[in-house]
Design a protein around this motif. Structure first.
Motif, PDB file in Angstrom:
ATOM      1  N   MET A 174       0.844  -1.184   0.000  1.00 24.06           N
ATOM      2  CA  MET A 174       0.000   0.000   0.000  1.00 24.06           C
ATOM      3  C   MET A 174       0.885   1.242   0.000  1.00 24.06           C
ATOM      4  N   THR A 175       0.388   2.288  -0.629  1.00 25.48           N
ATOM      5  CA  THR A 175       1.117   3.549  -0.698  1.00 25.48           C
ATOM      6  C   THR A 175       0.191   4.678  -0.249  1.00 25.48           C
ATOM      7  N   PRO A 176       0.746   5.765   0.274  1.00 24.84           N
ATOM      8  CA  PRO A 176      -0.111   6.870   0.733  1.00 24.84           C
ATOM      9  C   PRO A 176      -1.001   7.442  -0.367  1.00 24.84           C
ATOM     10  N   TRP A 177      -0.453   7.551  -1.589  1.00 21.91           N
ATOM     11  CA  TRP A 177      -1.254   8.136  -2.658  1.00 21.91           C
ATOM     12  C   TRP A 177      -2.483   7.299  -2.976  1.00 21.91           C
ATOM     13  N   LEU A 178      -2.356   5.984  -2.948  1.00 27.58           N
ATOM     14  CA  LEU A 178      -3.506   5.123  -3.217  1.00 27.58           C
ATOM     15  C   LEU A 178      -4.528   5.216  -2.094  1.00 27.58           C
ATOM     16  N   ILE A 179      -4.085   5.381  -0.865  1.00 27.19           N
ATOM     17  CA  ILE A 179      -5.018   5.548   0.245  1.00 27.19           C
ATOM     18  C   ILE A 179      -5.786   6.856   0.088  1.00 27.19           C
ATOM     19  N   ILE A 180      -5.081   7.916  -0.278  1.00 28.96           N
ATOM     20  CA  ILE A 180      -5.745   9.211  -0.491  1.00 28.96           C
ATOM     21  C   ILE A 180      -6.742   9.115  -1.634  1.00 28.96           C
ATOM     22  N   LEU A 181      -6.378   8.402  -2.695  1.00 29.54           N
ATOM     23  CA  LEU A 181      -7.288   8.220  -3.827  1.00 29.54           C
ATOM     24  C   LEU A 181      -8.543   7.475  -3.403  1.00 29.54           C
ATOM     25  N   MET A 182      -8.393   6.430  -2.595  1.00 26.52           N
ATOM     26  CA  MET A 182      -9.559   5.683  -2.121  1.00 26.52           C
ATOM     27  C   MET A 182     -10.416   6.538  -1.191  1.00 26.52           C
ATOM     28  N   LYS A 183      -9.777   7.296  -0.329  1.00 25.40           N
ATOM     29  CA  LYS A 183     -10.540   8.168   0.570  1.00 25.40           C
ATOM     30  C   LYS A 183     -11.341   9.195  -0.219  1.00 25.40           C
ATOM     31  N   LEU A 211     -22.628  -2.984   1.752  1.00 25.38           N
ATOM     32  CA  LEU A 211     -23.215  -1.733   1.281  1.00 25.38           C
ATOM     33  C   LEU A 211     -22.216  -0.864   0.514  1.00 25.38           C
ATOM     34  N   CYS A 212     -21.025  -0.696   1.054  1.00 28.22           N
ATOM     35  CA  CYS A 212     -20.054   0.225   0.451  1.00 28.22           C
ATOM     36  C   CYS A 212     -19.204  -0.442  -0.628  1.00 28.22           C
ATOM     37  N   LEU A 213     -18.749  -1.663  -0.370  1.00 29.05           N
ATOM     38  CA  LEU A 213     -17.822  -2.307  -1.296  1.00 29.05           C
ATOM     39  C   LEU A 213     -18.388  -2.467  -2.706  1.00 29.05           C
ATOM     40  N   PRO A 214     -19.688  -2.848  -2.870  1.00 30.77           N
ATOM     41  CA  PRO A 214     -20.205  -2.954  -4.246  1.00 30.77           C
ATOM     42  C   PRO A 214     -20.210  -1.623  -4.998  1.00 30.77           C
ATOM     43  N   MET A 215     -20.235  -0.500  -4.279  1.00 27.46           N
ATOM     44  CA  MET A 215     -20.257   0.801  -4.929  1.00 27.46           C
ATOM     45  C   MET A 215     -18.847   1.323  -5.222  1.00 27.46           C
ATOM     46  N   MET A 216     -17.835   0.583  -4.820  1.00 27.82           N
ATOM     47  CA  MET A 216     -16.448   1.031  -4.964  1.00 27.82           C
ATOM     48  C   MET A 216     -15.739   0.348  -6.130  1.00 27.82           C
ATOM     49  N   LYS A 217     -16.476  -0.272  -7.041  1.00 27.40           N
ATOM     50  CA  LYS A 217     -15.842  -1.015  -8.126  1.00 27.40           C
ATOM     51  C   LYS A 217     -14.917  -0.173  -8.994  1.00 27.40           C
ATOM     52  N   ALA A 219     -13.148   2.476  -8.180  1.00 28.11           N
ATOM     53  CA  ALA A 219     -11.926   2.752  -7.416  1.00 28.11           C
ATOM     54  C   ALA A 219     -11.119   1.478  -7.208  1.00 28.11           C
ATOM     55  N   LEU A 220     -11.780   0.365  -6.974  1.00 26.42           N
ATOM     56  CA  LEU A 220     -11.068  -0.899  -6.786  1.00 26.42           C
ATOM     57  C   LEU A 220     -10.319  -1.291  -8.057  1.00 26.42           C
ATOM     58  N   ALA A 221     -10.957  -1.097  -9.215  1.00 23.97           N
ATOM     59  CA  ALA A 221     -10.290  -1.432 -10.481  1.00 23.97           C
ATOM     60  C   ALA A 221      -9.106  -0.508 -10.729  1.00 23.97           C
ATOM     61  N   VAL A 308     -10.679   4.677 -15.964  1.00 23.51           N
ATOM     62  CA  VAL A 308     -10.976   6.056 -16.342  1.00 23.51           C
ATOM     63  C   VAL A 308     -11.962   6.662 -15.369  1.00 23.51           C
ATOM     64  N   SER A 309     -13.012   5.899 -15.002  1.00 21.82           N
ATOM     65  CA  SER A 309     -14.024   6.415 -14.067  1.00 21.82           C
ATOM     66  C   SER A 309     -13.426   6.687 -12.703  1.00 21.82           C
ATOM     67  N   GLY A 310     -12.631   5.747 -12.210  1.00 19.93           N
ATOM     68  CA  GLY A 310     -12.083   5.894 -10.861  1.00 19.93           C
ATOM     69  C   GLY A 310     -11.101   7.029 -10.755  1.00 19.93           C
ATOM     70  N   ILE A 311     -10.199   7.189 -11.719  1.00 23.10           N
ATOM     71  CA  ILE A 311      -9.189   8.232 -11.632  1.00 23.10           C
ATOM     72  C   ILE A 311      -9.826   9.600 -11.827  1.00 23.10           C
ATOM     73  N   THR A 312     -10.911   9.686 -12.608  1.00 17.85           N
ATOM     74  CA  THR A 312     -11.595  10.962 -12.797  1.00 17.85           C
ATOM     75  C   THR A 312     -12.316  11.395 -11.528  1.00 17.85           C
ATOM     76  N   ILE A 313     -13.005  10.443 -10.891  1.00 19.25           N
ATOM     77  CA  ILE A 313     -13.703  10.771  -9.659  1.00 19.25           C
ATOM     78  C   ILE A 313     -12.724  11.178  -8.576  1.00 19.25           C
ATOM     79  N   GLY A 314     -11.628  10.451  -8.472  1.00 16.89           N
ATOM     80  CA  GLY A 314     -10.637  10.795  -7.466  1.00 16.89           C
ATOM     81  C   GLY A 314     -10.053  12.168  -7.685  1.00 16.89           C
ATOM     82  N   ALA A 315      -9.869  12.556  -8.945  1.00 22.14           N
ATOM     83  CA  ALA A 315      -9.293  13.869  -9.224  1.00 22.14           C
ATOM     84  C   ALA A 315     -10.272  14.975  -8.931  1.00 22.14           C
ATOM     85  N   VAL A 316     -11.564  14.759  -9.279  1.00 21.18           N
ATOM     86  CA  VAL A 316     -12.554  15.815  -9.080  1.00 21.18           C
ATOM     87  C   VAL A 316     -12.818  16.034  -7.604  1.00 21.18           C
TER      88      VAL A 316
END
Length: 318
Positions: A174-183, A211-217, A219-221, A308-316
């Motif tokens: 695990m890396t700090p940047w990935l944790i911040i992205l998930m948060k 409840l939460c994990l199915p909605m995190m696909k 970000a997980l990908a 593409v979806s996960g990195i865009t959401i994390g950036a916004v």
């Protein structure tokens, strides 16, 4: 009413019996021009991105003498498999390296995703009292680090992991940047879902898993791809902590040693009666890149839309 009107079939599209057939949207001239320009631009850009890989594959299938004489090209020159023969000269070693890398990639990605997703979930919970302090500590490590020497002494001497695959496995988990992205992604999950789970009497882990994990696909990908690439492309940590103490080295480090051995042999015979063109160098580098990147390239199309979806959401939301 005439009998011909009575015999006319009734149009049921959009009203009647059965699903309506979608009507094609008619584009005007300007839309056709814009769409054509967009398709041409994307196609040219895709070919431009694909060209280096094609040239790399072509060079790996060419002879060293042809590369030194004519340079790289789209088509192989003087077709030769000498570079691949050099890589697979010891099939047991290359197969063992593949197994080590695949096992580390699969388990590292799975365990890393589990830990990072739980960390992001915990830091998202408003009822977690230390979430701001822990978030600051995680972010602080992205700005400052202890450096190579203290890290090496801690891992090799204090933890006693030198010559152990865990020395590489744990540091990439695990890396700090990935944790911040998930948060940041967790901010897109409505907090009312967590509150509804608490009202229904669900525990924290059940709320997270059901409840939460199915909605995190997405970000997980996204994070899973980053973790997998990190494990697959790793060679530097292996050179520090594994070296020659293990029989089967990770794939990238094994290929790195093959290239170094070929270059050392090439330099040692320079000036003698042995032709250096008989020893692969440029072609060996290209063949090593093909062997190393081929499997991971096959994985990318399956997670591209989530990436593409996960990195865009994390950036916004960052």
């Amino acid at each position: 009413m005439h009998s011909s009107e009575l015999a006319r079939p009734i149009e049921t599209e959009g009203v009647g019996f059965g699903p309506a057939k979608p009507r094609a949207i008619k584009l005007d001239g300007s839309d056709v021009v814009i769409r054509s320009i967009s398709y041409i631009t994307i196609t040219l850009f895709a070919l431009f991105c694909l060209l280096p890989f094609v040239m790399m594959l072509s060079a790996s299938l060419s002879s060293e003498a042809a590369i030194m004489k004519s340079g790289f090209g789209i088509l192989p020159k003087d077709f030769s498999l000498a570079a691949y023969e050099w890589i697979f000269k010891a099939p047991k070693q290359i197969i063992g390296s593949y197994v080590v890398t695949i096992v580390m990639t699969v388990f590292g990605t799975a365990i890393g995703l589990f830990i990072i997703s739980m960390t992001g979930y915990a830091l998202h919970r408003k009822d977690f009292p230390f979430r701001n302090h822990i978030s600051f500590l995680i972010y602080f490590t992205t700005l400052f680090s202890a450096g190579l020497a203290p890290t090496f002494l801690w891992v090799a001497r204090d933890l006693g992991l030198r010559g152990n695959y865990l020395a590489v496995f744990l540091q990439l988990l695990m890396t700090p940047w990935l944790i911040i992205l998930m948060k940041n992604f967790m901010r897109t999950v409505p907090y009312e879902i967590i509150e509804s789970g608490k009202v229904d009497g669900a525990g924290d882990f059940r709320i997270f898993a059901q409840l939460c994990l199915p909605m995190m696909k997405p970000a997980l990908a996204t994070i899973g791809l980053f973790l997998a690439l990190g494990y697959w492309n790793e060679w530097y940590l292996s050179s520090l902590y594994l070296g020659s103490t293990v029989e089967f080295k990770p794939l990238q480090y094994h290929l790195y040693n093959i290239i170094n051995t070929a270059n050392a042999l090439r330099n040692s015979v320079a000036g003698s009666n042995v032709s250096v063109t008989a020893l692969p160098s440029n072609t060996l580098k290209m063949a090593s890149a093909i062997v190393a990147t081929g499997p991971i390239l096959l994985l990318y199309p399956f997670v591209q839309k989530y990436f593409v979806s996960g990195i865009t959401i994390g950036a916004v939301k960052g």
